[in-house]
Design an enzyme around this catalytic site. Structure first.
Site, PDB file in Angstrom:
ATOM      1  N   ALA A  65     -22.846  32.258 -11.870  1.00 33.76           N
ATOM      2  CA  ALA A  65     -21.882  33.173 -12.476  1.00 33.76           C
ATOM      3  C   ALA A  65     -21.948  34.476 -11.688  1.00 33.76           C
ATOM      4  O   ALA A  65     -22.957  34.771 -11.039  1.00 33.76           O
ATOM      5  CB  ALA A  65     -22.263  33.416 -13.930  1.00 33.76           C
ATOM      6  N   GLY A 110     -24.664  28.896 -12.671  1.00 34.35           N
ATOM      7  CA  GLY A 110     -23.369  28.294 -13.007  1.00 34.35           C
ATOM      8  C   GLY A 110     -22.891  27.304 -11.967  1.00 34.35           C
ATOM      9  O   GLY A 110     -22.097  26.413 -12.279  1.00 34.35           O
ATOM     10  N   GLU A 113     -24.658  24.170 -12.729  1.00 34.32           N
ATOM     11  CA  GLU A 113     -24.064  23.686 -13.989  1.00 34.32           C
ATOM     12  C   GLU A 113     -22.703  23.039 -13.736  1.00 34.32           C
ATOM     13  O   GLU A 113     -22.374  22.014 -14.323  1.00 34.32           O
ATOM     14  CB  GLU A 113     -23.957  24.852 -14.983  1.00 34.32           C
ATOM     15  CG  GLU A 113     -25.331  25.286 -15.467  1.00 34.32           C
ATOM     16  CD  GLU A 113     -25.344  26.629 -16.180  1.00 34.32           C
ATOM     17  OE1 GLU A 113     -24.825  27.619 -15.617  1.00 34.32           O
ATOM     18  OE2 GLU A 113     -25.852  26.690 -17.305  1.00 34.32           O
ATOM     19  N   GLU A 133     -31.781  31.671 -13.744  1.00 32.05           N
ATOM     20  CA  GLU A 133     -31.416  32.720 -14.710  1.00 32.05           C
ATOM     21  C   GLU A 133     -32.616  33.523 -15.208  1.00 32.05           C
ATOM     22  O   GLU A 133     -32.494  34.718 -15.487  1.00 32.05           O
ATOM     23  CB  GLU A 133     -30.664  32.115 -15.905  1.00 32.05           C
ATOM     24  CG  GLU A 133     -29.242  31.671 -15.594  1.00 32.05           C
ATOM     25  CD  GLU A 133     -29.139  30.270 -15.003  1.00 32.05           C
ATOM     26  OE1 GLU A 133     -30.183  29.670 -14.677  1.00 32.05           O
ATOM     27  OE2 GLU A 133     -28.004  29.771 -14.890  1.00 32.05           O
TER      28      GLU A 133
HETATM   29  N1  CAA Z   1     -22.927  36.924  -8.302  1.00 35.01           N
HETATM   30  C1  CAA Z   1     -22.362  37.922  -7.597  1.00 35.01           C
HETATM   31  N2  CAA Z   1     -22.596  38.123  -6.282  1.00 35.01           N
HETATM   32  C2  CAA Z   1     -23.429  37.264  -5.675  1.00 35.01           C
HETATM   33  C3  CAA Z   1     -24.048  36.205  -6.338  1.00 35.01           C
HETATM   34  C4  CAA Z   1     -23.754  36.034  -7.725  1.00 35.01           C
HETATM   35  N3  CAA Z   1     -24.265  35.029  -8.437  1.00 35.01           N
HETATM   36  N4  CAA Z   1     -24.840  35.535  -5.460  1.00 35.01           N
HETATM   37  C5  CAA Z   1     -24.704  36.167  -4.286  1.00 35.01           C
HETATM   38  N5  CAA Z   1     -23.849  37.212  -4.383  1.00 35.01           N
HETATM   39  C6  CAA Z   1     -23.446  38.147  -3.363  1.00 35.01           C
HETATM   40  C7  CAA Z   1     -24.593  39.073  -2.956  1.00 35.01           C
HETATM   41  O1  CAA Z   1     -24.696  40.141  -3.860  1.00 35.01           O
HETATM   42  C8  CAA Z   1     -24.152  39.490  -1.582  1.00 35.01           C
HETATM   43  O2  CAA Z   1     -23.157  40.494  -1.719  1.00 35.01           O
HETATM   44  P1  CAA Z   1     -23.167  41.790  -0.728  1.00 35.01           P
HETATM   45  O3  CAA Z   1     -22.962  41.211   0.637  1.00 35.01           O
HETATM   46  O4  CAA Z   1     -22.001  42.591  -1.224  1.00 35.01           O
HETATM   47  O5  CAA Z   1     -24.485  42.422  -0.872  1.00 35.01           O
HETATM   48  C9  CAA Z   1     -23.470  38.254  -1.030  1.00 35.01           C
HETATM   49  O6  CAA Z   1     -23.151  37.438  -2.172  1.00 35.01           O
HETATM   50  C10 CAA Z   1     -24.372  37.443  -0.126  1.00 35.01           C
HETATM   51  O7  CAA Z   1     -25.572  37.198  -0.829  1.00 35.01           O
HETATM   52  P2  CAA Z   1     -27.029  37.490  -0.231  1.00 35.01           P
HETATM   53  O8  CAA Z   1     -26.968  38.607   0.761  1.00 35.01           O
HETATM   54  O9  CAA Z   1     -27.967  37.641  -1.378  1.00 35.01           O
HETATM   55  O10 CAA Z   1     -27.286  36.133   0.566  1.00 35.01           O
HETATM   56  P3  CAA Z   1     -28.699  35.455   0.892  1.00 35.01           P
HETATM   57  O11 CAA Z   1     -28.395  34.330   1.821  1.00 35.01           O
HETATM   58  O12 CAA Z   1     -29.686  36.480   1.323  1.00 35.01           O
HETATM   59  O13 CAA Z   1     -29.223  34.878  -0.512  1.00 35.01           O
HETATM   60  C11 CAA Z   1     -28.976  33.675  -2.578  1.00 35.01           C
HETATM   61  C12 CAA Z   1     -28.529  33.839  -1.103  1.00 35.01           C
HETATM   62  C13 CAA Z   1     -30.433  33.183  -2.614  1.00 35.01           C
HETATM   63  C14 CAA Z   1     -28.070  32.625  -3.189  1.00 35.01           C
HETATM   64  C15 CAA Z   1     -28.883  35.001  -3.318  1.00 35.01           C
HETATM   65  O14 CAA Z   1     -27.577  35.548  -3.080  1.00 35.01           O
HETATM   66  C16 CAA Z   1     -29.053  34.908  -4.795  1.00 35.01           C
HETATM   67  O15 CAA Z   1     -30.169  34.787  -5.265  1.00 35.01           O
HETATM   68  N6  CAA Z   1     -27.948  34.964  -5.562  1.00 35.01           N
HETATM   69  C17 CAA Z   1     -27.980  34.945  -7.013  1.00 35.01           C
HETATM   70  C18 CAA Z   1     -28.224  33.532  -7.532  1.00 35.01           C
HETATM   71  C19 CAA Z   1     -28.348  33.550  -9.038  1.00 35.01           C
HETATM   72  O16 CAA Z   1     -29.186  34.197  -9.624  1.00 35.01           O
HETATM   73  N7  CAA Z   1     -27.461  32.793  -9.713  1.00 35.01           N
HETATM   74  C20 CAA Z   1     -27.441  32.685 -11.139  1.00 35.01           C
HETATM   75  C21 CAA Z   1     -26.439  33.655 -11.731  1.00 35.01           C
HETATM   76  S1  CAA Z   1     -26.556  33.773 -13.482  1.00 35.01           S
HETATM   77  C22 CAA Z   1     -25.723  32.417 -14.085  1.00 35.01           C
HETATM   78  O17 CAA Z   1     -25.175  31.607 -13.343  1.00 35.01           O
HETATM   79  C23 CAA Z   1     -25.693  32.299 -15.577  1.00 35.01           C
HETATM   80  C24 CAA Z   1     -25.075  31.071 -16.095  1.00 35.01           C
HETATM   81  O18 CAA Z   1     -25.703  30.016 -16.257  1.00 35.01           O
HETATM   82  C25 CAA Z   1     -23.674  31.061 -16.511  1.00 35.01           C
END
Ligand code: CAA
Length: 259
Positions: A65, A110, A113, A133
């Site tokens: 998400a 998500g 999921e 999460e």
């Molecule tokens: N939401 C919004 N933006 C996101 C994102 C997310 N879930 N995941 C990545 N991005 C964005 C980053 O903020 C970054 O943006 P900027 O360039 O503006 O800084 C861009 O995408 C590239 O990401 P990274 O620089 O972090 O890329 P990376 O290769 O270094 O890392 C990653 C990749 C490990 C996937 C890391 O981005 C990450 O950990 N992302 C979050 C993953 C996460 O926690 N997902 C769960 C979300 S909560 C959820 O989904 C709840 C539910 O069940 C409904």
């Protein structure tokens, strides 16, 4: 309809839906959820689509998400967000034709999921899966606490959800989260090959089989078998069942009409 965050391509009876928000690793913001919901609803009755493939643009399938949107939610907003996301997952799960996830990269939160709501999960050897999460002080909200345990068993699901750790495609394949795994450059060809194999079969039979398997997973074995018995009878009312049986007996290829 014009979409901003998803791209739709057609290969005959196969629709390929690509999530295209590369700048946010295809994170599911509200607009992307809305667009996906619209796509599936608009094509619910569209028999020209026999199978859907969902994939992601760039290095991610879906990184979850959209965290920037989650950060603005209060309790009421979070319940609403979960409801909308869960509704999309249910829509994909119940879509009357098969939906294949072609997981090209990160399938987190998500994203994992959504992949689990699909009928079949194919993964690139570079894909990564997880329910991270808890790292955000949250829990999965689009069905992760429910579908993961049903797919991989309660212990492995709890391990993944409690630690928030990512697993690579090999591990996802080993635990049954992924059904097939391919070198990255082969993923889409293999997904299309499988989709084309499916759409060549009797469409009503495929659709009814999907419904039987889904329904059976929610009820006990005996009730599931009863459901199958009724569905098996129903399918004998289709022209395609007559065609399939005659074609076998006449030693020719069946020509299914989807009726
Ligand atoms: N939401 C919004 N933006 C996101 C994102 C997310 N879930 N995941 C990545 N991005 C964005 C980053 O903020 C970054 O943006 P900027 O360039 O503006 O800084 C861009 O995408 C590239 O990401 P990274 O620089 O972090 O890329 P990376 O290769 O270094 O890392 C990653 C990749 C490990 C996937 C890391 O981005 C990450 O950990 N992302 C979050 C993953 C996460 O926690 N997902 C769960 C979300 S909560 C959820 O989904 C709840 C539910 O069940 C409904």
């Amino acid at each position: 309809m014009e979409f901003q965050n998803i791209e739709i391509k057609r290969e005959d009876k196969v629709a390929i839906v690509t999530i295209n928000r590369e700048k946010a690793l295809n994170a599911l913001n509200a607009e992307t959820i809305r667009e996906l919901q619209t796509f599936f609803e608009n094509h619910w009755e569209d028999d020209s689509i026999g199978c859907v493939i969902i994939t992601g643009a760039g290095k991610a399938f879906i990184a979850g998400a959209d965290i920037t949107e989650l950060a603005k939610l209060d309790v009421k907003g979070a319940v609403h967000t979960s409801r909308i996301g869960l509704y999309l997952m249910k829509t994909i799960e119940n879509f009357p034709r098969p939906v294949i996830a072609a997981v090209n990269g990160f399938a987190l939160g998500g994203g994992c999921e959504l992949a689990m709501a699909c009928d079949i999960r194919l993964a690139s050897e570079k894909a990564k899966f997880g329910q991270p999460e808890v790292n955000l002080g949250l829990i999965p909200g689009y069905g992760g606490t429910q579908r993961l345990a049903r797919l991989v068993g309660r212990g492995k699901a709890k391990q993944l959800v409690f630690t928030g750790d990512m697993v690579n495609a090999q591990e996802a394949y080993r635990i049954g989260l992924v059904d097939e795994m391919y070198p990255p450059e082969e993923l889409m060809d293999k997904a299309l090959e499988m989709a084309k194999n499916i759409v060549a079969k009797a469409p009503v039979a495929v659709s009814v089989a999907k419904e039987c398997i889904n329904r059976g997973l929610d009820i006990n074995l005996s009730a599931g078998c009863d459901f199958e018995k009724t569905a098996f009878g129903t399918i004998f009312g289709t022209a395609d069942s007559k065609e399939g049986l005659s074609a076998f007996i006449e030693k020719r290829k069946a020509d299914f009409q989807g009726k």
